[in-house]
Design an enzyme around this catalytic site. Structure first.
Site, PDB file in Angstrom:
ATOM      1  N   GLU A 110       0.854  -1.200   0.000  1.00  0.00           N
ATOM      2  CA  GLU A 110       0.000   0.000   0.000  1.00  0.00           C
ATOM      3  C   GLU A 110       0.881   1.238   0.000  1.00  0.00           C
ATOM      4  O   GLU A 110       2.035   1.172   0.396  1.00  0.00           O
ATOM      5  CB  GLU A 110      -0.827   0.077   1.294  1.00  0.00           C
ATOM      6  CG  GLU A 110      -1.835  -0.994   1.431  1.00  0.00           C
ATOM      7  CD  GLU A 110      -2.502  -0.968   2.796  1.00  0.00           C
ATOM      8  OE1 GLU A 110      -2.235  -0.055   3.603  1.00  0.00           O
ATOM      9  OE2 GLU A 110      -3.279  -1.891   3.038  1.00  0.00           O
ATOM     10  N   LYS A 112       2.169   4.686   1.555  1.00  0.00           N
ATOM     11  CA  LYS A 112       2.297   5.213   2.916  1.00  0.00           C
ATOM     12  C   LYS A 112       1.967   6.697   2.837  1.00  0.00           C
ATOM     13  O   LYS A 112       2.747   7.494   2.342  1.00  0.00           O
ATOM     14  CB  LYS A 112       3.710   4.985   3.450  1.00  0.00           C
ATOM     15  CG  LYS A 112       3.843   5.381   4.905  1.00  0.00           C
ATOM     16  CD  LYS A 112       5.185   4.973   5.477  1.00  0.00           C
ATOM     17  CE  LYS A 112       5.256   5.193   6.972  1.00  0.00           C
ATOM     18  NZ  LYS A 112       4.927   6.542   7.401  1.00  0.00           N
ATOM     19  N   ASP A 114       1.376  10.442   3.910  1.00  0.00           N
ATOM     20  CA  ASP A 114       2.130  11.298   4.817  1.00  0.00           C
ATOM     21  C   ASP A 114       1.191  12.326   5.443  1.00  0.00           C
ATOM     22  O   ASP A 114       1.089  13.460   5.004  1.00  0.00           O
ATOM     23  CB  ASP A 114       3.243  11.991   4.015  1.00  0.00           C
ATOM     24  CG  ASP A 114       4.328  12.510   4.926  1.00  0.00           C
ATOM     25  OD1 ASP A 114       4.299  12.197   6.126  1.00  0.00           O
ATOM     26  OD2 ASP A 114       5.200  13.238   4.431  1.00  0.00           O
ATOM     27  N   TYR A 222      -6.840   2.374   6.235  1.00  0.00           N
ATOM     28  CA  TYR A 222      -5.875   1.306   5.965  1.00  0.00           C
ATOM     29  C   TYR A 222      -5.882   0.186   7.008  1.00  0.00           C
ATOM     30  O   TYR A 222      -5.009  -0.677   6.983  1.00  0.00           O
ATOM     31  CB  TYR A 222      -4.457   1.855   5.768  1.00  0.00           C
ATOM     32  CG  TYR A 222      -3.935   2.749   6.889  1.00  0.00           C
ATOM     33  CD1 TYR A 222      -3.835   2.285   8.185  1.00  0.00           C
ATOM     34  CD2 TYR A 222      -3.539   4.047   6.620  1.00  0.00           C
ATOM     35  CE1 TYR A 222      -3.356   3.099   9.193  1.00  0.00           C
ATOM     36  CE2 TYR A 222      -3.054   4.867   7.621  1.00  0.00           C
ATOM     37  CZ  TYR A 222      -2.970   4.390   8.910  1.00  0.00           C
ATOM     38  OH  TYR A 222      -2.498   5.183   9.909  1.00  0.00           O
ATOM     39  N   LYS A 309      10.548   3.469   3.181  1.00  0.00           N
ATOM     40  CA  LYS A 309      10.409   4.911   3.005  1.00  0.00           C
ATOM     41  C   LYS A 309      11.237   5.399   1.816  1.00  0.00           C
ATOM     42  O   LYS A 309      12.378   4.960   1.618  1.00  0.00           O
ATOM     43  CB  LYS A 309      10.871   5.639   4.277  1.00  0.00           C
ATOM     44  CG  LYS A 309      10.074   5.215   5.511  1.00  0.00           C
ATOM     45  CD  LYS A 309       9.244   6.325   6.069  1.00  0.00           C
ATOM     46  CE  LYS A 309      10.068   7.270   6.875  1.00  0.00           C
ATOM     47  NZ  LYS A 309       9.236   8.233   7.601  1.00  0.00           N
ATOM     48  N   CYS A 403      18.467  46.917   4.872  1.00  0.00           N
ATOM     49  CA  CYS A 403      17.437  46.483   3.927  1.00  0.00           C
ATOM     50  C   CYS A 403      17.934  46.649   2.493  1.00  0.00           C
ATOM     51  O   CYS A 403      18.394  47.730   2.109  1.00  0.00           O
ATOM     52  CB  CYS A 403      16.165  47.298   4.141  1.00  0.00           C
ATOM     53  SG  CYS A 403      14.895  46.936   2.930  1.00  0.00           S
ATOM     54  N   CYS A 406      15.691  49.614   0.905  1.00  0.00           N
ATOM     55  CA  CYS A 406      15.642  51.010   1.341  1.00  0.00           C
ATOM     56  C   CYS A 406      16.830  51.399   2.213  1.00  0.00           C
ATOM     57  O   CYS A 406      16.950  52.553   2.624  1.00  0.00           O
ATOM     58  CB  CYS A 406      14.335  51.293   2.081  1.00  0.00           C
ATOM     59  SG  CYS A 406      14.245  50.503   3.697  1.00  0.00           S
ATOM     60  N   CYS A 421      12.820  44.573   8.137  1.00  0.00           N
ATOM     61  CA  CYS A 421      13.094  45.971   7.834  1.00  0.00           C
ATOM     62  C   CYS A 421      12.000  46.768   8.552  1.00  0.00           C
ATOM     63  O   CYS A 421      10.818  46.596   8.262  1.00  0.00           O
ATOM     64  CB  CYS A 421      13.027  46.217   6.330  1.00  0.00           C
ATOM     65  SG  CYS A 421      12.955  47.993   5.968  1.00  0.00           S
ATOM     66  N   CYS A 427       9.565  51.855   2.746  1.00  0.00           N
ATOM     67  CA  CYS A 427      10.241  50.772   2.021  1.00  0.00           C
ATOM     68  C   CYS A 427       9.323  50.259   0.911  1.00  0.00           C
ATOM     69  O   CYS A 427       8.221  49.767   1.179  1.00  0.00           O
ATOM     70  CB  CYS A 427      10.602  49.669   3.018  1.00  0.00           C
ATOM     71  SG  CYS A 427      11.451  48.281   2.283  1.00  0.00           S
TER      72      CYS A 427
END
Ligand code: IVH
Length: 692
Positions: A110, A112, A114, A222, A309, A403, A406, A421, A427
């Site tokens: 089957e 798996k 997640d 399942y 896995k 930044c 600016c 910032c 900005c």
């Protein structure tokens, strides 16, 4: 026809339509037909609380009462799976299993999924409880939330013939829903979920089932557990589950051959990026229950199953440069610019680096060969550096201190990993981001303006903040490139129309950090006007449902800013809605009183009681505090709520006492809780290769 019979008929029909839509993905009714039947049932249920049923399809929309999760002991432990990443180890497991129970043993392969595991208990073919895995012996009772997952049958499609059983499976979120959710969260300045698994698990633990209902969670079964099951094998059980109306994946394979198992793994490793749901491997299980009993289990995991896995797909490529993006809230995100490389079906050129800590932890240097991975996440990330290929003259990457847009010095707030910032009003990307957020469809809906026009208007000095939008004149717009008189007139018209957008959307449009659509709705419902929000103390903000310290602080910070207050006043003058429309009320007999509802009640659902309180001018609160006038207590009330009420001297009343307070049960239909909106009807998941 009696109401009781009609209610039963409607419930059966709606359950069946739900099943066709969400489990089989073969709708047999239009949304309109479905909604009309649902509404008829809602109306009848409101008129006849005596026929209340927690499994009614009307409960699929969830409620906005706060859930407290009880801890529940599992009747059968929820074990984990031993897992391996190595084909050799898997072959050894198959050899050993065949030695112990014979090489004729059937293996069931089957996917798996997640997501997050759930155990669903059915008694007399009705869902009675849904419990998370927890520590394997006890988990959280999340039944109210699980009832909102449309593909989970609340009543079976066909009789099982069993008095009780448990169905176990995975609750997960498709990539599409995950992307949409994160996009919404990003626009609202909320923390993003790292992957669909976290999003599913986080959603399942939300305190309000109404929000869960909108998140479009999925389920696949399942495992079947129970005493004296009339099935000899797992595949027989799964066939039964399908007949009973559960979603069970058809992407399974039963075989005795190691080679078939290998091929199954190889196929799904290749195709895992092409299916709607996140998977992280394959589970191989012994099919026969007799063989399973012979194999037994360890304290942690059964010996009759193993998870293979998949490795996260990785690629090695060169880090060419790092750029820094400035978001609407001023958050800085470093982005790795990579030599283009093929990974999991797409060409990757950029990857997120999250924040300065991550760059430091990886000791990233320009010119490095780096590993990029696409795990459960959509956005690729840099996971490591190939040090053997590091150029000799490389130097550690220095994080920016100002930044990039600016030049303002960046700040780092306590407890936050990102740099910010702080120059909110000067900005460019922050200003543009706020204006673009403001005009979004779900905010003020002035999308005729468009991002490009916003940039043009900003660059030509016509708008600098959201309030400037309402000073725009058609002739200023008409002269802009690509516009003309007609589009200019259209834009002015939609700006004018936007003044009618309801208050909660105005609150959302302001772009206060962490105040997303839902939070804005709660704020608007609680405070009812902008003035009340502006006057609220931190403590008062915290009394609003779903608002915690972080959000309260963000609201206070936003409102403490003089410039923001000026913008708000200009928007008020422009005629925007700064008050929640008054709902029609039956009376004002509960005006000034606040209630907390807890437990289950004999004659009314909690939603009905809540609606009654509001209809009589009272206020519903989520938690008991010194401001609570009454605790309306039903059966199975949470002990902590009782204790708190006693300690604070809050009066505790029963359902009957409450009904007497409002002068009898004259509950009017008009005041039933919100009808399910468009949003609650989710799309069926796109199923590639027809997994269900
Ligand atoms: S069988 C006794 N089958 O994987 C173990 N589990 O790592 C029964 N999972 O907690 C689990 N897909 O949440 C099984 N097809 C599948 C699965 C599956 C995902 C999850 C499940 C379990 C975890 C163990």
């Amino acid at each position: 026809m009696s109401a009781e019979i009609r209610i039963k008929e409607l419930r059966e029909r709606l359950n069946y339509l739900n099943y066709k839509y969400y489990v089989e993905a073969q709708p047999i009714a239009t949304d309109y037909e479905f909604d009309m039947l649902l509404r008829e049932l809602q109306d009848l249920e409101a008129l006849h609380p005596e026929f209340d049923d927690p499994n009614s399809p009307t409960r699929r929309v969830g409620s906005d009462l706060t859930n407290a999760f009880r801890s529940v002991q599992h009747a059968y432990p929820m074990l984990s799976l031993s897992n391996t990443y190595s084909p050799d180890e898997l072959h050894e497991w198959i050899d050993k299993t065949q030695r112990e129970v014979g090489d004729e043993v059937e293996l069931d392969c089957e996917l798996k999924y997640d997501g997050t595991a759930i155990s669903l208990t059915y008694e007399n073919d009705r869902l009675v409880r849904a419990v998370t895995r927890g520590d394997g012996t006890q988990g959280d009772d999340v039944t109210e939330n699980v009832r909102t997952i449309k593909c989970i049958p609340l009543e079976l499609q066909a009789p099982s013939g069993l008095p009780s059983f448990e169905v176990r499976g995975e609750i997960f979120m498709t990539y599409t829903t995950f992307d949409r959710l994160n996009k919404e969260r990003e626009e609202a300045g909320e923390q993003l979920f790292a992957n669909p698994r976290n999003a599913a698990a986080g959603t399942l633990k939300l305190q309000q089932s109404k929000i869960v209902a909108k998140r479009n969670l999925q389920f696949t079964a399942y495992q079947l557990e129970g005493r004296d099951l009339p099935f000899a094998s797992h595949s027989q059980s799964m066939d039964a589950l399908r007949r009973w109306g559960f979603p069970v994946s058809s992407a399974t394979l039963v075989s005795k051959s190691k080679e078939d198992v290998d091929n199954y793994i190889a196929r799904w490793n290749d195709e895992r990026n092409e299916i709607a749901m996140p998977i992280d491997g394959v589970v191989i299980k012994v099919n026969s229950y007799a063989a399973r009993r012979a194999l037994g289990r360890t304290s942690k995991a059964p010996k009759w199953a193993v998870a293979y896995k998949f490795k996260a797909e990785q690629a090695l490529t060169q880090l060419q440069s790092v750029t820094f993006q400035v978001g609407r809230t001023g958050a800085i995100t470093p982005v790795a610019n990579l030599a283009p490389v093929h990974l999991a079906g797409t060409t990757v050129k950029r990857a997120t680096l999250h924040n300065a800590d991550q760059i430091e932890a990886l000791d990233l240097r320009i010119g490095d060969m780096v590993y990029v991975e696409k795990g459960g996440e959509i956005i690729p990330k840099v996971t490591g550096v190939e040090l053997s290929e590091r150029p000799a003259d490389s130097r550690p990457l220095e994080y920016i201190t100002t930044c990039p847009e600016c030049g303002t010095e960046l700040v780092r707030y306590e407890g936050e990993a990102k740099h910010y910032c702080p120059n909110q009003s000067g900005c460019r990307p922050q200003i543009l981001g706020r204006i673009i957020h403001f005009i979004r469809r779900k905010a003020m809906n002035i999308e005729t303006l468009g991002e490009e026009t916003v940039e043009l208007l900003f660059d030509s000095g016509l708008i600098n903040c959201v309030a400037d939008i309402y000073d725009l004149r058609a002739e200023q717009l008409a002269v802009l490139p690509r516009l003309g008189e007609k589009s200019a007139a259209n834009i002015i018209q939609s700006i004018r129309t936007s003044t009618q957008v309801p208050f909660h959307r105005v609150l959302f449009a302001l772009g206060i950090r962490f105040v997303g659509e839902t939070t804005a709705k709660y704020l608007a419902a609680h405070f009812r006007s902008m003035d009340a929000v502006m006057a609220a103390t931190r403590e008062e903000l915290l009394e609003t449902e779903e608002i915690g310290g972080k959000i309260a602080d963000a609201i206070i910070d936003y409102l403490a800013d003089e410039q923001n207050r000026t913008i708000i006043e200009r928007l008020r003058k422009a005629g925007l809605q700064f008050e929640t429309e008054q709902k029609s009320t039956l009376s004002e007999s509960l005006a000034g009183l606040s209630f907390v509802i807890s437990g289950t009640f004999a004659d009314h659902s909690r939603d009905e009681l809540k609606a009654m309180i509001e209809a009589h001018g009272g206020k519903n609160l989520a938690a008991v505090s010194s401001n609570t006038s009454y605790l309306l207590a039903g059966d199975k009330i949470g002990p902590s709520k009782l204790q708190k009420a006693n300690k604070l001297g809050v009066k505790i009343i029963s359902e009957q006492e409450f009904i007497a307070m409002i002068g009898g049960d004259n509950f009017n239909n008009e005041t039933t809780p919100e009808q399910p909106s468009e949003e609650t009807k989710a799309e069926p998941i796109p199923i590639q290769g027809s997994l269900f």
